[in-house]
Scaffold this motif. Structure first.
Motif, mmCIF file in Angstrom:
data_model
loop_
_atom_site.group_PDB
_atom_site.id
_atom_site.type_symbol
_atom_site.label_atom_id
_atom_site.label_comp_id
_atom_site.label_asym_id
_atom_site.label_seq_id
_atom_site.Cartn_x
_atom_site.Cartn_y
_atom_site.Cartn_z
ATOM 1 N N ILE A 22 -33.811 13.611 -12.344
ATOM 2 C CA ILE A 22 -34.523 12.954 -13.168
ATOM 3 C C ILE A 22 -36.026 13.306 -12.493
ATOM 4 C CG2 ILE A 22 -35.358 10.276 -13.441
ATOM 5 C CD1 ILE A 22 -32.563 11.175 -14.686
ATOM 6 N N VAL A 23 -36.997 13.502 -13.466
ATOM 7 C CA VAL A 23 -38.284 13.860 -12.910
ATOM 8 C C VAL A 23 -39.334 12.847 -13.848
ATOM 9 C CG1 VAL A 23 -40.199 15.400 -12.768
ATOM 10 C CG2 VAL A 23 -37.825 16.157 -12.556
ATOM 11 N N GLY A 24 -40.185 11.971 -13.346
ATOM 12 C CA GLY A 24 -40.833 11.125 -13.965
ATOM 13 C C GLY A 24 -42.033 10.763 -13.197
ATOM 14 N N ARG A 25 -42.631 9.616 -13.630
ATOM 15 C CA ARG A 25 -43.986 9.153 -12.826
ATOM 16 C C ARG A 25 -43.873 9.038 -11.378
ATOM 17 N NH1 ARG A 25 -47.200 3.662 -14.326
ATOM 18 N NH2 ARG A 25 -48.676 3.367 -12.637
ATOM 19 N N PHE A 26 -42.599 8.392 -10.928
ATOM 20 C CA PHE A 26 -42.459 8.271 -9.399
ATOM 21 C C PHE A 26 -41.387 9.389 -9.040
ATOM 22 C CE2 PHE A 26 -43.093 4.006 -11.278
ATOM 23 C CZ PHE A 26 -44.174 3.921 -10.696
ATOM 24 N N LEU A 27 -41.727 9.778 -7.597
ATOM 25 C CA LEU A 27 -40.915 10.851 -7.366
ATOM 26 C C LEU A 27 -39.603 10.157 -6.736
ATOM 27 C CD1 LEU A 27 -40.651 13.863 -5.981
ATOM 28 C CD2 LEU A 27 -41.208 12.923 -3.862
ATOM 29 N N GLU A 28 -38.379 10.708 -7.158
ATOM 30 C CA GLU A 28 -37.199 10.048 -7.117
ATOM 31 C C GLU A 28 -36.678 10.182 -5.491
ATOM 32 O OE1 GLU A 28 -35.348 7.855 -8.435
ATOM 33 O OE2 GLU A 28 -36.529 7.847 -10.104
ATOM 34 N N HIS A 29 -36.476 9.369 -4.557
ATOM 35 C CA HIS A 29 -36.298 9.536 -3.218
ATOM 36 C C HIS A 29 -35.232 8.747 -2.513
ATOM 37 C CE1 HIS A 29 -37.722 9.833 1.084
ATOM 38 N NE2 HIS A 29 -37.769 11.119 0.776
ATOM 39 N N SER A 30 -34.788 7.820 -3.335
ATOM 40 C CA SER A 30 -33.595 7.084 -2.861
ATOM 41 C C SER A 30 -32.250 7.876 -2.883
ATOM 42 C CB SER A 30 -33.235 5.730 -3.679
ATOM 43 O OG SER A 30 -33.282 6.181 -4.998
ATOM 44 N N ARG A 31 -31.620 7.487 -1.664
ATOM 45 C CA ARG A 31 -30.171 8.200 -1.654
ATOM 46 C C ARG A 31 -29.311 7.063 -1.423
ATOM 47 N NH1 ARG A 31 -34.422 10.234 2.261
ATOM 48 N NH2 ARG A 31 -34.552 12.184 2.120
ATOM 49 N N VAL A 32 -28.017 7.080 -2.590
ATOM 50 C CA VAL A 32 -27.302 6.056 -2.786
ATOM 51 C C VAL A 32 -25.868 6.791 -2.994
ATOM 52 C CG1 VAL A 32 -26.366 4.225 -4.259
ATOM 53 C CG2 VAL A 32 -29.008 4.606 -3.568
ATOM 54 N N TYR A 33 -24.774 6.557 -2.336
ATOM 55 C CA TYR A 33 -23.510 6.886 -2.604
ATOM 56 C C TYR A 33 -22.616 5.825 -2.904
ATOM 57 C CZ TYR A 33 -25.835 9.728 1.225
ATOM 58 O OH TYR A 33 -26.750 10.425 2.043
ATOM 59 N N TRP A 34 -21.683 6.075 -4.022
ATOM 60 C CA TRP A 34 -20.793 5.140 -4.501
ATOM 61 C C TRP A 34 -19.343 5.644 -4.726
ATOM 62 C CZ3 TRP A 34 -17.703 4.051 -8.762
ATOM 63 C CH2 TRP A 34 -17.387 2.905 -8.992
ATOM 64 N N PHE A 35 -18.485 4.819 -4.277
ATOM 65 C CA PHE A 35 -17.149 5.278 -4.427
ATOM 66 C C PHE A 35 -16.274 4.355 -4.645
ATOM 67 C CE2 PHE A 35 -19.199 7.410 -0.818
ATOM 68 C CZ PHE A 35 -19.010 8.753 -0.986
ATOM 69 N N GLY A 36 -15.374 4.682 -5.883
ATOM 70 C CA GLY A 36 -14.715 3.475 -6.801
ATOM 71 C C GLY A 36 -13.807 2.995 -5.907
ATOM 72 N N ASN A 37 -12.972 3.715 -4.903
ATOM 73 C CA ASN A 37 -11.951 2.737 -4.003
ATOM 74 C C ASN A 37 -10.969 2.023 -4.530
ATOM 75 O OD1 ASN A 37 -11.056 2.532 -1.452
ATOM 76 N ND2 ASN A 37 -12.445 0.900 -1.117
ATOM 77 N N ASN A 38 -10.499 2.535 -5.870
ATOM 78 C CA ASN A 38 -9.376 1.734 -6.445
ATOM 79 C C ASN A 38 -9.664 0.075 -6.650
ATOM 80 O OD1 ASN A 38 -6.592 1.432 -7.476
ATOM 81 N ND2 ASN A 38 -5.911 0.820 -5.709
ATOM 82 N N GLY A 39 -10.819 0.162 -7.195
ATOM 83 C CA GLY A 39 -11.250 -1.311 -7.660
ATOM 84 C C GLY A 39 -12.117 -2.048 -6.701
ATOM 85 N N ALA A 40 -12.147 -1.576 -5.554
ATOM 86 C CA ALA A 40 -12.927 -2.228 -4.278
ATOM 87 C C ALA A 40 -14.001 -1.289 -3.977
ATOM 88 C CB ALA A 40 -11.819 -2.660 -3.160
ATOM 89 N N PRO A 41 -15.123 -1.154 -4.860
ATOM 90 C CA PRO A 41 -15.945 -0.094 -4.394
ATOM 91 C C PRO A 41 -16.818 -0.194 -3.213
ATOM 92 C CG PRO A 41 -16.805 -1.550 -6.396
ATOM 93 C CD PRO A 41 -15.215 -1.716 -5.754
ATOM 94 N N GLU A 42 -17.196 0.853 -2.695
ATOM 95 C CA GLU A 42 -18.055 1.026 -1.398
ATOM 96 C C GLU A 42 -19.386 1.512 -1.934
ATOM 97 O OE1 GLU A 42 -14.885 1.580 2.139
ATOM 98 O OE2 GLU A 42 -16.178 3.085 1.506
ATOM 99 N N LEU A 43 -20.240 0.875 -1.620
ATOM 100 C CA LEU A 43 -21.930 1.433 -1.746
ATOM 101 C C LEU A 43 -22.695 1.667 -0.535
ATOM 102 C CD1 LEU A 43 -24.000 0.646 -4.842
ATOM 103 C CD2 LEU A 43 -25.048 0.701 -2.436
ATOM 104 N N TYR A 44 -22.928 2.886 -0.351
ATOM 105 C CA TYR A 44 -23.963 3.066 0.799
ATOM 106 C C TYR A 44 -25.354 3.645 0.506
ATOM 107 C CZ TYR A 44 -19.640 2.904 3.657
ATOM 108 O OH TYR A 44 -18.489 2.784 4.370
ATOM 109 N N CYS A 45 -26.305 3.093 1.047
ATOM 110 C CA CYS A 45 -27.797 3.662 1.105
ATOM 111 C C CYS A 45 -27.862 4.447 2.280
ATOM 112 C CB CYS A 45 -28.810 2.640 1.014
ATOM 113 S SG CYS A 45 -28.672 1.969 -0.421
ATOM 114 N N ALA A 46 -28.833 5.712 2.258
ATOM 115 C CA ALA A 46 -28.773 6.552 3.272
ATOM 116 C C ALA A 46 -30.152 7.102 3.566
ATOM 117 C CB ALA A 46 -27.696 7.788 3.507
ATOM 118 N N SER A 47 -30.541 7.753 4.581
ATOM 119 C CA SER A 47 -31.882 8.546 4.984
ATOM 120 C C SER A 47 -31.429 9.826 4.617
ATOM 121 C CB SER A 47 -32.518 8.295 6.304
ATOM 122 O OG SER A 47 -31.338 8.732 7.147
ATOM 123 N N ALA A 48 -30.161 10.338 4.402
ATOM 124 C CA ALA A 48 -29.875 11.712 4.641
ATOM 125 C C ALA A 48 -29.331 12.200 2.992
ATOM 126 C CB ALA A 48 -28.462 11.960 5.343
#
Length: 683
Positions: free
Chosen positions: A585-611
């Motif tokens: 995605i390239v738009g008005r703002f520089l995309e910089h957020s890091r987000v990782y989402w894993f389905g985990n068999n209906g119990a999803p895990e979501l992480y944010c990161a600096s990496a």
């Protein structure tokens, strides 16, 4: 040769070429007529600045690999092959940049009343004024240098503007003229704004044009037969053997002195410069022809960005966006104690983070503040708040990353200021850049001490917080607070590796944690259960993570990756990565957020990161990856940062199997959707 088919070099895209391709996507914004005109100029300049940094860091690293005979990258390309490919692709980018400037933006700006005037278009009055300006403001600070045996080729500063002049005749000492150099000091403005009496206040002239027009005045009695601007780009990666230095700050100060004169990696030169002169320059810089780029316009085109800042033309810029301000009538500590606070910048104001530190600085119950600083910007309110806290008797510890690229000098000065105010300054861990974004506040509440934590995906920099998309979490969760406490112990002391309850960290557990979660989705798919991975980051090149993603795709895991910049994973390869989709995605703002989402068999895990999922971030840096434990906030991030960006069909580009990107367009009957616009409208 490895027998693992997932190591096949054909499954990997070259990192350098992928990074170059990102700048084509930035340049496309400059060509988009739906974008306001001065914003298009800004995107053009960003693509030029990005290309400068690419040569200073990425191309320089490849040249280093070539000189030392390092092995090929996972894509199988040798350093020499990469350098050749860089030249071809970069030359294509440069050609498009200057066609955009000469044929599209400069004429369009003229039609809008903004003149960036070429030499040939000056009126007689403008020429007289510019000649007087040259004589009074420019000529006194120039030191032209004739090249002869007693005047050898001088040192040329990285990315400085220079003119090589071809002379005929003899000077006052009877020396025959041949070549001379005119170096433009950094003190001279690169953009000159003409007075209103000469056609309006929205007319500008480039310094390079003025130098070329009046350079003959520097060589009286001689015939100037040609004047050609050029610019050399040098390797700007600082090299400090941290194991051998006793004081990292002093070693970096010494390195910074020489940074501007390190080995050359690129020569930009006027398109009409005779080849023998170009060869002379290449020889003096130790470069071959595949490092030369002929330029049809100013060699420092990115300097035109100053016009954007000088012009009060709201009609040619994006409409201003007023970020939401988080309301905390009872104070942020009371609010955070009741539940986690999530901020999505720049749509939510960064002022809340600043207010948290300011509140801590004056709160008599706050005992200690610990913070990492990677980039902060000038006149940082956060730094002022930390200094105030120290002066108010708080125990303040700041981990300053001295090696933050291109901010080294600023961070050295920042460290000095903090130390002078009584702040304990730590320079991180030898051999590992501290890239984590974390803040810990220890507060006495009754008979107990309570920890308040801020964790983010972006820097503590109020300027970039207005231009970059990032996420901030403010929490009083005791487990997260204890993890962050242990991390600061690790950074400021000599603590051993510690077991964390919630956070993943580089260089210890983040890489393995990602592999474990990818493999968990793989196992679910092999059992016939739903399996899904969605991840957003700035770049991806870590080979083991990519192989794990390939194996997951082969098992049937549906994988969506939102990768802004370089991506060395090759999607859509039948039987290997046909379940992986990659978009940028390239738009008005520089995309910089890091987000990782894993389905985990209906119990999803979501992480944010600096990496990012880069080798350096996962294995050679100090990074944090933190879970979003509040299910409501996790759903909000999924909706705003993941699904919203997967639905984008206006600013999204999809990576094809051949390594090229194609622009997304709404399908017939599909409504147009811009993720960033939706967020500005309060998604």
């Amino acid at each position: 040769m490895s027998s693992d088919p997932l190591r096949d070099p054909s499954l990997y895209i070259n990192r350098e070429l992928s990074q170059l391709d990102f700048n084509f996507r930035v340049l496309a914004q400059a060509m988009d007529e739906q974008v306001p005109l001065l914003e298009r100029l800004r995107f053009l300049c960003i693509s030029c600045t990005n290309l400068d940094e690419f040569f200073e860091i990425r191309a320089a690293a490849v040249r280093h690999a070539q000189e030392f005979g390092l092995p090929p990258a996972p894509d199988g390309m040798s350093p020499q092959a990469i350098l050749n490919a860089i030249h071809d692709r970069a030359a294509e980018l440069v050609d498009q940049q200057y066609r955009c400037w000469n044929q599209v933006l400069r004429p369009a700006l003229g039609e809008a009343g903004v003149g960036i005037l070429a030499h040939k278009s000056w009126t007689a009055r403008q020429r007289r004024w510019l000649r007087a300006y040259f004589r009074n403001e420019i000529m006194p600070v120039l030191s032209p240098l004739g090249l002869d045996p007693s005047h050898p080729f001088p040192k040329i500063l990285n990315k400085s503007l220079n003119i090589v002049v071809v002379l005929k005749g003899t000077d006052a000492f009877g020396r025959a003229g041949h070549l001379a150099l005119v170096r433009a000091p950094r003190s001279l403005p690169r953009i000159i704004q003409l007075p209103e009496s000469l056609g309006g206040p929205q007319n500008f002239v480039l310094l390079s044009a003025v130098l070329s027009a009046f350079v003959d005045e520097l060589f009286p009695g001689m015939d100037v037969q040609g004047a050609y601007q050029f610019r050399v780009t040098r390797n700007s990666e600082l090299v400090v053997d941290e194991e051998e230095v006793e004081n990292l700050a002093l070693a970096l100060r010494d390195e910074l002195v020489d940074r501007g004169y390190r080995p050359a990696v690129r020569l930009e030169i006027a398109h009409d410069c005779p080849k023998p002169i170009m060869q002379t320059l290449l020889q003096n810089f130790g470069l071959s022809e595949n490092a030369a780029y002929r330029i049809d316009g100013p060699v420092n085109l990115n300097r035109v960005i100053q016009v954007y800042d000088l012009l009060p033309r709201p009609d040619l810029k994006y409409p201003p966006m007023t970020p939401r301000v988080f309301k905390s009538p009872e104070g942020i500590f009371v609010t955070a104690a009741q539940g986690d606070v999530l901020l999505h910048h720049p749509f939510d104001s960064f002022s809340t983070v600043l207010e948290l530190i300011r509140e801590a600085a004056v709160d008599p119950n706050v005992l200690a503040i610990k913070q990492t600083l990677y980039r902060t910007g000038k006149d940082s309110g956060i730094v002022e708040a930390l200094i105030l806290a120290a002066r108010n008797g708080k125990d303040v510890t700041v981990v300053v990353e001295l090696r933050a690229r291109f901010d080294e000098e600023a961070n050295l000065g920042l460290a000095d200021r903090l130390q002078d105010a009584g702040v304990q300054v730590v320079y991180g861990v030898v051999g590992y850049k501290t890239h984590a974004k974390m803040l810990l506040i220890v507060r006495r509440e009754g008979r107990k001490l309570r920890r308040y934590v801020h964790l983010g995906t972006g820097n503590y920099h109020s300027g970039t917080a207005r231009a970059y998309t990032d996420l901030s979490l403010i929490t009083a969760d005791p487990d997260i607070g204890n993890d962050v406490h242990l991390l600061f112990q690790q950074l400021s002391g000599l603590a051993p590796k510690m077991k964390l309850k919630c956070l993943l960290q580089s260089p210890f557990t983040l890489h393995a944690g990602l592999i474990k979660r990818i493999e968990r989705e793989t196992a679910l798919a092999l059992e016939g259960k739903p399996a899904r991975i969605i991840a957003k980051m700035n770049a991806l090149n870590e080979a083991q993570v990519i192989r794990a993603l390939y194996a997951a795709s082969q098992a049937g895991v549906q994988i969506d990756l939102i990768v802004r910049g370089a991506c060395t994973l090759r999607p859509g390869v039948e039987g290997v990565s046909d379940n992986i989709r990659v978009r940028s995605i390239v738009g008005r703002f520089l995309e910089h957020s890091r987000v990782y989402w894993f389905g985990n068999n209906g119990a999803p895990e979501l992480y944010c990161a600096s990496a990012d999922w880069l080798e350096r971030n996962l294995l050679r840096r100090v990074e944090t990856c933190f879970p979003i434990l509040d299910s409501g906030l996790a759903r909000r991030i999924y909706r705003e940062v993941l699904q919203n960006y997967l639905d984008d069909n206006l600013n999204a580009w999809e990576l094809q199997e051949d390594g090229r990107y194609s622009k997304c367009v709404p399908a017939p009957g599909q409504p147009p959707h811009s993720a960033q616009q939706a967020l500005m409208e309060g998604l």
